[in-house]
Design a protein around this motif. Structure first.
Motif, PDB file in Angstrom:
ATOM      1  N   PHE B  88       0.853  -1.188   0.000  1.00  0.00           N
ATOM      2  CA  PHE B  88       0.000   0.000   0.000  1.00  0.00           C
ATOM      3  C   PHE B  88       0.889   1.239   0.000  1.00  0.00           C
ATOM      4  O   PHE B  88       1.617   1.473   0.970  1.00  0.00           O
ATOM      5  N   MET B  91       0.853   3.885   3.024  1.00  0.00           N
ATOM      6  CA  MET B  91       1.109   3.485   4.413  1.00  0.00           C
ATOM      7  C   MET B  91       2.596   3.247   4.602  1.00  0.00           C
ATOM      8  O   MET B  91       3.311   2.913   3.659  1.00  0.00           O
ATOM      9  N   TYR B  99      -1.194  -4.538   8.503  1.00  0.00           N
ATOM     10  CA  TYR B  99      -2.527  -4.338   7.918  1.00  0.00           C
ATOM     11  C   TYR B  99      -3.482  -5.492   8.219  1.00  0.00           C
ATOM     12  O   TYR B  99      -4.612  -5.288   8.665  1.00  0.00           O
ATOM     13  N   GLY B 100      -3.006  -6.728   7.985  1.00  0.00           N
ATOM     14  CA  GLY B 100      -3.859  -7.891   8.191  1.00  0.00           C
ATOM     15  C   GLY B 100      -4.376  -7.988   9.620  1.00  0.00           C
ATOM     16  O   GLY B 100      -5.519  -8.361   9.859  1.00  0.00           O
ATOM     17  N   MET B 102      -4.606  -5.363  11.659  1.00  0.00           N
ATOM     18  CA  MET B 102      -5.435  -4.190  11.893  1.00  0.00           C
ATOM     19  C   MET B 102      -6.881  -4.470  11.484  1.00  0.00           C
ATOM     20  O   MET B 102      -7.808  -4.199  12.247  1.00  0.00           O
ATOM     21  N   VAL B 103      -7.064  -5.041  10.279  1.00  0.00           N
ATOM     22  CA  VAL B 103      -8.440  -5.271   9.830  1.00  0.00           C
ATOM     23  C   VAL B 103      -9.114  -6.394  10.623  1.00  0.00           C
ATOM     24  O   VAL B 103     -10.333  -6.499  10.610  1.00  0.00           O
ATOM     25  N   LYS B 104      -8.317  -7.186  11.328  1.00  0.00           N
ATOM     26  CA  LYS B 104      -8.936  -8.216  12.160  1.00  0.00           C
ATOM     27  C   LYS B 104      -9.212  -7.691  13.561  1.00  0.00           C
ATOM     28  O   LYS B 104      -9.696  -8.429  14.421  1.00  0.00           O
ATOM     29  N   ARG B 147       4.324  -9.140   5.388  1.00  0.00           N
ATOM     30  CA  ARG B 147       2.929  -8.745   5.487  1.00  0.00           C
ATOM     31  C   ARG B 147       2.010  -9.962   5.397  1.00  0.00           C
ATOM     32  O   ARG B 147       0.955 -10.002   6.032  1.00  0.00           O
ATOM     33  N   ALA B 148       2.421 -10.956   4.598  1.00  0.00           N
ATOM     34  CA  ALA B 148       1.613 -12.169   4.491  1.00  0.00           C
ATOM     35  C   ALA B 148       1.821 -13.058   5.721  1.00  0.00           C
ATOM     36  O   ALA B 148       0.871 -13.590   6.278  1.00  0.00           O
ATOM     37  N   ASN B 151       0.123 -12.791   9.420  1.00  0.00           N
ATOM     38  CA  ASN B 151      -1.219 -13.328   9.668  1.00  0.00           C
ATOM     39  C   ASN B 151      -1.212 -14.804  10.033  1.00  0.00           C
ATOM     40  O   ASN B 151      -2.255 -15.385  10.257  1.00  0.00           O
TER      41      ASN B 151
END
Lengths: 316, 329
Positions: B88, B91, B99-100, B102-104, B147-148, B151
């Protein structure tokens, strides 16, 4: 090797044009100066010059008895802006411009999103045509067309009647301040026409910004667990924001300065543009007209500064 | 044991185009699995089917036994490292990695701590405050990986993960990815068109062609015993010899593959061939030869004498190195 090798420097071309080309090639700056000088002179003298003249006018005042301009520095004209009647005009215009901008942004986004993400080939051409077509016809014709649509005898009243929704229209028109005798003489009417006229200026930059958002960022957000609404809030909207702000600069400043739409469609209460028009025309108070026209400039300067802080121009 | 990912007769057709056509596939848990094939062979579509960006038009996909049909990407415990990283741009690196989480809805302190740990895992500690635009391609690749991984997915998908890196960096990342996969024990599925990459990294390889898997097996099986001319051609640049030529060379009259390094330059008693081109590659020299109208490649290891271009030499190979294939293309 062959007997007569070709020369290292070709001498085939000569003449005045070639000499000029050679000169420009050696001194690229010269060409730039020649290309930029006319528009810069135009901008500098005609545009900035008249703007400064206008600014200077606003610091003069008018003699109340003779009606002549007193060429002495004073802030009294600006003080007049704060009088209730004048301040109302400013407030009314700014509120209208803000509402028009917000509504345009909300209406433009889905259209722009569709065009940027999904439309292809002839659908994309159709989109551009649909957005641009209204811009090809006369501004006045469009406004008068809207006046007819919104009038008491107009098609809208008729349609509401046929749908047995007259009560709804009457209810809306009976609202204080924004209502009126018919839509064509109410603030709602002015608002609708403003939104209609300026909407393309919001759609196009928003679409351009959305077009630059790579599709795989949206996939990546989903892949990382973001629901579609989270993806919208955290990825799509922030990346489209520069475009939306660019569009809002158009809709906001165009609404702030317009004096024809509120004159043709709306209540007789004045907007800034109309105030400028009457003050420098019939009233002959050029200093006050100048002071009025400084207001949108100041508001826009503030807005642009805030937008720049937000990074709206990073992508430009 | 249930397979980590299972395709049963899975298809993805776009109108008449059969991007993925009746694929059957099982990827075991903890496996490093490669999907190898030329562009347009359906390997990336398979990856996108696992991630949930595409829905199959036929057949079924199961992820750890659970049917994945109709499950959107954000509900799959599968993460992807995109080919061009898809970081992104608005960011910071740390926010990208977090990010992952955060959205969770993981709280800020925890997610930033875990993101920092993930950056350390990919050897980029302290890079969190930078922006994606300030990093090199190799660094961005590592961020995409972090980033992957933050999670803790059960399956990690990598789409041409090393495609955009230069050779040196690619070799280094190959090793690191392999080490990382061993230590984390996560199932890795990666897509590549580079046979060297697939053979060196993966536990198992599936070779794709025209929307179908033409052969699946360990790298050694694929390399040594290609089942078809396509696989022999695509993997390892083998010499594919037509039945008639094979008969002339004294073998069976069937399609055969012969690896270039299995051919030795002998003095006599072999197949006569003329040297057409000689390419010095450092550790070996690669020869293009013309043996009675059949074009062959051979590798001469450094240290042995290399014949001159135009010279006629004798080629020798042992029968056990010849691999006969089904004559299907």
């Amino acid at each position: 090797m062959s007997a007569s090798p070709s020369p290292a420097v070709l001498t085939g071309k000569s003449g005045l044009l070639t000499a000029a080309s050679d000169l420009f090639w050696r001194r690229p700056g010269l060409l730039l100066v020649l290309m930029l000088a006319p528009p810069l002179l135009w901008l500098g003298v005609i545009y900035i010059g008249s703007l400064i003249a206008l600014l200077l006018q606003s610091f003069f005042s008018i003699d109340e008895f003779s009606g002549l301009i007193v060429y002495e520095f004073t802030l009294s004209t600006y003080k007049q802006l704060l009088l209730a009647a004048n301040f109302d005009i400013i407030l009314r215009t700014v509120v209208m411009a803000s509402l028009v901008t917000i509504t345009s942004a909300i209406l433009a986004f889905p259209i722009a999103y569709y065009a940027a993400r999904y439309a292809q080939g002839k659908w994309k051409a159709l989109f551009y045509l649909g957005v641009m077509l209204p811009l090809w016809s006369s501004y006045l014709v469009k406004i008068y067309a809207w006046k007819l649509i919104l009038a008491k005898e107009g098609i809208l009243t008729w349609a509401f009647e046929k749908l047995h929704l007259s009560w709804l229209l009457d209810g809306v028109l009976s609202l204080p301040v924004i209502g009126g005798n018919s839509l064509s003489v109410s603030y709602i009417g002015t608002f609708i026409v403003f939104v209609y006229i300026w909407l393309p200026y919001m759609i196009l930059p928003t679409q351009a910004a959305l077009e630059r958002v790579p599709g795989n960022l949206i996939e990546a957000a989903g892949d990382l667990g973001a629901t579609p609404s989270q993806t919208f809030r955290t990825v799509i909207l922030p990346l489209a924001l520069p475009g939306i702000i660019a569009g809002s600069i158009f809709t906001f400043s165009l609404t702030l300065g317009d004096y024809i739409i509120p004159q043709i469609v709306g209540s007789s209460r004045l907007f800034i543009g109309q105030a400028v028009y009457t003050q420098q025309g019939t009233a002959g108070n050029v200093p006050l007209a100048a002071a009025f026209s400084v207001v949108p400039i100041l508001i826009m300067a503030l807005y642009l500064w805030a937008a720049k802080k937000k990074g709206a121009f990073d992508a430009l | 044991m249930t397979a980590a990912v299972e395709f049963s007769n899975t298809s993805r057709h776009y109108g008449p185009v059969r991007a993925v056509d009746a694929v059957n596939l099982e990827v075991a848990e903890g496996e490093f699995f490669a999907m190898l094939g030329p562009s347009g062979s359906g390997k990336t579509t398979c990856l996108r089917l696992i991630a949930g960006f595409e829905q199959p038009t036929g057949g079924e996909i199961r992820i750890f036994g659970e049917p994945a049909g109709g499950v959107p990407p954000y509900k799959r415990n599968v993460n992807t490292v995109f080919q061009d990283y898809a970081l992104f741009p608005h960011m910071s690196i740390l926010d990208n990695v977090a990010y992952g989480l955060m959205v969770k809805g993981v709280d800020k302190a925890t997610r930033l701590r875990e993101a920092e740990a993930a950056l350390e895992l990919v050897k980029l500690p302290g890079y969190g405050s930078r922006r994606p635009g300030q990093l090199s391609g190799g660094q961005r690749q590592r961020v995409a990986l972090a980033r992957a991984l933050v999670n803790k997915p059960r399956v990690l998908l990598l789409d041409e993960p090393l495609g955009a890196l230069d050779l040196k960096l690619r070799e280094q990342m190959q090793e690191e990815l392999k080490t990382l996969q061993r230590s984390l024990g996560i199932t890795f599925i990666f897509v590549t068109h580079d046979q060297g990459e697939a053979l060196s990294m993966a536990d198992r390889v599936a070779v794709f062609n025209q929307g179908r898997i033409v052969q699946a097996g360990t790298p050694e099986e694929i390399y040594k015993r290609p089942q078809s001319r396509f696989v022999a051609d695509f993997v390892g640049s083998s010499n594919v010899i037509a039945p008639e030529a094979m008969a002339r060379f004294g073998g069976e009259k069937r399609w055969a593959s012969l690896r270039p390094e299995a051919i030795r330059i002998g003095a006599e008693g072999g197949v006569a061939a003329k040297v057409l081109v000689s390419n010095f590659l450092g550790s070996t020299t690669r020869l293009s030869l013309d043996a009675d109208g059949v074009k062959l490649h051979a590798m001469v290891p450094a240290g042995l004498s290399v014949p001159q271009v135009g010279e006629t030499v004798q080629l020798v190979w042992s029968a056990s190195d010849l691999h006969y294939m089904d004559d299907a293309a």
